[in-house]
Write a protein that holds these residues in place. Sequence first.
Motif, PDB file in Angstrom:
ATOM      1  N   MET A   8       0.821  -1.205   0.000  1.00 59.99           N
ATOM      2  CA  MET A   8       0.000   0.000   0.000  1.00 59.99           C
ATOM      3  C   MET A   8       0.861   1.263   0.000  1.00 59.99           C
ATOM      4  SD  MET A   8      -2.935   2.050   1.559  1.00 59.99           S
ATOM      5  CE  MET A   8      -4.088   1.445   0.600  1.00 59.99           C
ATOM      6  N   LEU A   9       1.995   1.267   0.734  1.00 60.89           N
ATOM      7  CA  LEU A   9       2.885   2.424   0.795  1.00 60.89           C
ATOM      8  C   LEU A   9       4.189   2.097   0.082  1.00 60.89           C
ATOM      9  CD1 LEU A   9       2.485   3.340   4.577  1.00 60.89           C
ATOM     10  CD2 LEU A   9       1.284   4.368   2.634  1.00 60.89           C
ATOM     11  N   THR A  10       4.571   2.960  -0.854  1.00 58.61           N
ATOM     12  CA  THR A  10       5.843   2.788  -1.544  1.00 58.61           C
ATOM     13  C   THR A  10       6.585   4.120  -1.572  1.00 58.61           C
ATOM     14  OG1 THR A  10       4.795   3.168  -3.695  1.00 58.61           O
ATOM     15  CG2 THR A  10       5.081   0.877  -3.013  1.00 58.61           C
ATOM     16  N   GLN A  11       7.885   4.030  -1.545  1.00 61.92           N
ATOM     17  CA  GLN A  11       8.749   5.211  -1.519  1.00 61.92           C
ATOM     18  C   GLN A  11       8.651   5.991  -2.836  1.00 61.92           C
ATOM     19  OE1 GLN A  11      10.818   5.133   1.445  1.00 61.92           O
ATOM     20  NE2 GLN A  11      10.751   7.290   1.011  1.00 61.92           N
ATOM     21  N   ALA A  12       8.467   7.293  -2.724  1.00 64.10           N
ATOM     22  CA  ALA A  12       8.508   8.154  -3.912  1.00 64.10           C
ATOM     23  C   ALA A  12       9.953   8.341  -4.345  1.00 64.10           C
ATOM     24  CB  ALA A  12       7.875   9.502  -3.608  1.00 64.10           C
ATOM     25  N   LYS A  13      10.142   8.576  -5.636  1.00 69.05           N
ATOM     26  CA  LYS A  13      11.475   8.777  -6.212  1.00 69.05           C
ATOM     27  C   LYS A  13      11.567  10.181  -6.795  1.00 69.05           C
ATOM     28  CE  LYS A  13      11.790   3.937  -7.338  1.00 69.05           C
ATOM     29  NZ  LYS A  13      11.035   3.023  -8.118  1.00 69.05           N
ATOM     30  N   PRO A  14      12.770  10.687  -6.970  1.00 67.96           N
ATOM     31  CA  PRO A  14      12.921  12.037  -7.518  1.00 67.96           C
ATOM     32  C   PRO A  14      12.166  12.254  -8.828  1.00 67.96           C
ATOM     33  CG  PRO A  14      15.009  11.295  -6.653  1.00 67.96           C
ATOM     34  CD  PRO A  14      14.070  10.118  -6.584  1.00 67.96           C
ATOM     35  N   GLU A  15      12.128  11.245  -9.679  1.00 66.22           N
ATOM     36  CA  GLU A  15      11.413  11.399 -10.955  1.00 66.22           C
ATOM     37  C   GLU A  15       9.893  11.475 -10.790  1.00 66.22           C
ATOM     38  OE1 GLU A  15      12.715   6.981 -10.734  1.00 66.22           O
ATOM     39  OE2 GLU A  15      13.588   8.914 -10.223  1.00 66.22           O
ATOM     40  N   ASP A  16       9.399  11.263  -9.578  1.00 74.17           N
ATOM     41  CA  ASP A  16       7.960  11.339  -9.297  1.00 74.17           C
ATOM     42  C   ASP A  16       7.498  12.751  -8.945  1.00 74.17           C
ATOM     43  OD1 ASP A  16       7.873   8.558  -9.574  1.00 74.17           O
ATOM     44  OD2 ASP A  16       8.047   8.213  -7.414  1.00 74.17           O
ATOM     45  N   GLU A  17       8.424  13.680  -8.835  1.00 73.70           N
ATOM     46  CA  GLU A  17       8.094  15.015  -8.313  1.00 73.70           C
ATOM     47  C   GLU A  17       6.919  15.670  -9.043  1.00 73.70           C
ATOM     48  OE1 GLU A  17       9.975  19.444  -7.582  1.00 73.70           O
ATOM     49  OE2 GLU A  17      11.340  17.812  -8.117  1.00 73.70           O
ATOM     50  N   ALA A  18       6.922  15.704 -10.351  1.00 74.52           N
ATOM     51  CA  ALA A  18       5.841  16.372 -11.095  1.00 74.52           C
ATOM     52  C   ALA A  18       4.504  15.691 -10.849  1.00 74.52           C
ATOM     53  CB  ALA A  18       6.161  16.403 -12.591  1.00 74.52           C
ATOM     54  N   ALA A  19       4.479  14.373 -10.844  1.00 74.36           N
ATOM     55  CA  ALA A  19       3.232  13.639 -10.591  1.00 74.36           C
ATOM     56  C   ALA A  19       2.736  13.886  -9.171  1.00 74.36           C
ATOM     57  CB  ALA A  19       3.442  12.148 -10.835  1.00 74.36           C
ATOM     58  N   LEU A  20       3.655  13.945  -8.215  1.00 74.54           N
ATOM     59  CA  LEU A  20       3.270  14.234  -6.832  1.00 74.54           C
ATOM     60  C   LEU A  20       2.683  15.640  -6.707  1.00 74.54           C
ATOM     61  CD1 LEU A  20       6.318  12.582  -5.113  1.00 74.54           C
ATOM     62  CD2 LEU A  20       3.927  11.993  -4.635  1.00 74.54           C
ATOM     63  N   GLU A  21       3.309  16.605  -7.351  1.00 79.35           N
ATOM     64  CA  GLU A  21       2.774  17.976  -7.311  1.00 79.35           C
ATOM     65  C   GLU A  21       1.358  18.029  -7.868  1.00 79.35           C
ATOM     66  OE1 GLU A  21       5.091  21.188  -8.834  1.00 79.35           O
ATOM     67  OE2 GLU A  21       6.791  20.737  -7.526  1.00 79.35           O
ATOM     68  N   ARG A  22       1.125  17.359  -8.998  1.00 82.32           N
ATOM     69  CA  ARG A  22      -0.226  17.353  -9.584  1.00 82.32           C
ATOM     70  C   ARG A  22      -1.233  16.707  -8.631  1.00 82.32           C
ATOM     71  NH1 ARG A  22       2.791  16.099 -14.077  1.00 82.32           N
ATOM     72  NH2 ARG A  22       2.354  13.866 -13.900  1.00 82.32           N
ATOM     73  N   LEU A  23      -0.834  15.609  -8.028  1.00 81.98           N
ATOM     74  CA  LEU A  23      -1.728  14.927  -7.091  1.00 81.98           C
ATOM     75  C   LEU A  23      -2.045  15.813  -5.892  1.00 81.98           C
ATOM     76  CD1 LEU A  23      -3.191  12.412  -5.923  1.00 81.98           C
ATOM     77  CD2 LEU A  23      -1.009  11.828  -4.870  1.00 81.98           C
ATOM     78  N   ILE A  24      -1.028  16.397  -5.290  1.00 81.99           N
ATOM     79  CA  ILE A  24      -1.244  17.252  -4.117  1.00 81.99           C
ATOM     80  C   ILE A  24      -2.135  18.432  -4.473  1.00 81.99           C
ATOM     81  CG2 ILE A  24      -0.118  18.741  -2.423  1.00 81.99           C
ATOM     82  CD1 ILE A  24       2.330  16.791  -2.632  1.00 81.99           C
ATOM     83  N   GLU A  25      -1.874  19.074  -5.599  1.00 80.77           N
ATOM     84  CA  GLU A  25      -2.710  20.207  -6.008  1.00 80.77           C
ATOM     85  C   GLU A  25      -4.160  19.778  -6.201  1.00 80.77           C
ATOM     86  OE1 GLU A  25      -0.740  21.850  -9.431  1.00 80.77           O
ATOM     87  OE2 GLU A  25       0.535  23.104  -8.170  1.00 80.77           O
ATOM     88  N   THR A  26      -4.364  18.678  -6.896  1.00 81.22           N
ATOM     89  CA  THR A  26      -5.729  18.186  -7.149  1.00 81.22           C
ATOM     90  C   THR A  26      -6.436  17.861  -5.842  1.00 81.22           C
ATOM     91  OG1 THR A  26      -5.031  17.272  -9.268  1.00 81.22           O
ATOM     92  CG2 THR A  26      -7.054  16.397  -8.341  1.00 81.22           C
ATOM     93  N   ALA A  27      -5.731  17.203  -4.941  1.00 87.56           N
ATOM     94  CA  ALA A  27      -6.333  16.780  -3.682  1.00 87.56           C
ATOM     95  C   ALA A  27      -6.613  17.947  -2.744  1.00 87.56           C
ATOM     96  CB  ALA A  27      -5.424  15.766  -2.999  1.00 87.56           C
ATOM     97  N   PHE A  28      -5.834  19.027  -2.842  1.00 83.50           N
ATOM     98  CA  PHE A  28      -5.927  20.106  -1.862  1.00 83.50           C
ATOM     99  C   PHE A  28      -6.672  21.360  -2.328  1.00 83.50           C
ATOM    100  CE2 PHE A  28      -2.956  17.643   0.519  1.00 83.50           C
ATOM    101  CZ  PHE A  28      -3.187  18.002   1.837  1.00 83.50           C
TER     102      PHE A  28
END
Length: 148
Positions: free
Chosen positions: A1-21
């Motif tokens: 269920m939990l996996t470590q994020a990697k540096p190449e995930d930064e853009a996808a993480l930003e999009r997810l956080i923005e969408t969620a918040f």
Amino acid sequence: MLTQAKPEDEAALERLIETAFVAYVRALGRDWPGPYPWLPEAIAQGRVLWIDGAKGCAVIDRDGDALKLDQIAIDPAYQGRGTGRRAMEALEGLGRRAGFAQITLYTAQVHTDLVAFYSSLGYRVTDLRPPASGKDDIPRIHMTKPLN
């Protein structure tokens, strides 16, 4: 269920956080979430975790004997489907395995739905104070749950 994020995930993480918040920050009087200049360092430190593939993410830290949940973001398409509950259970398990005595988090006082959600999981209010960020003056409710 939990996996470590990697540096190449930064853009996808930003999009997810923005969408969620979006709704969260609008209730705080801001138009849009972000920016996230802290994200690359948090990823490099191993503090950012993907939840169930890319259904969400969590940003964690250590605060003494507590696992501190700095942020949890669930993609709106998966909200209300148990993803957040399962993510919280997984984060609590992570905290137990790492030997933490408790898990802590905070949310804005205006988000009574989130306070009720965390309360239903066994979290208790420990403090009410303005945000450290200074981005707004809406008090944050700090909550804790023992892990032993």
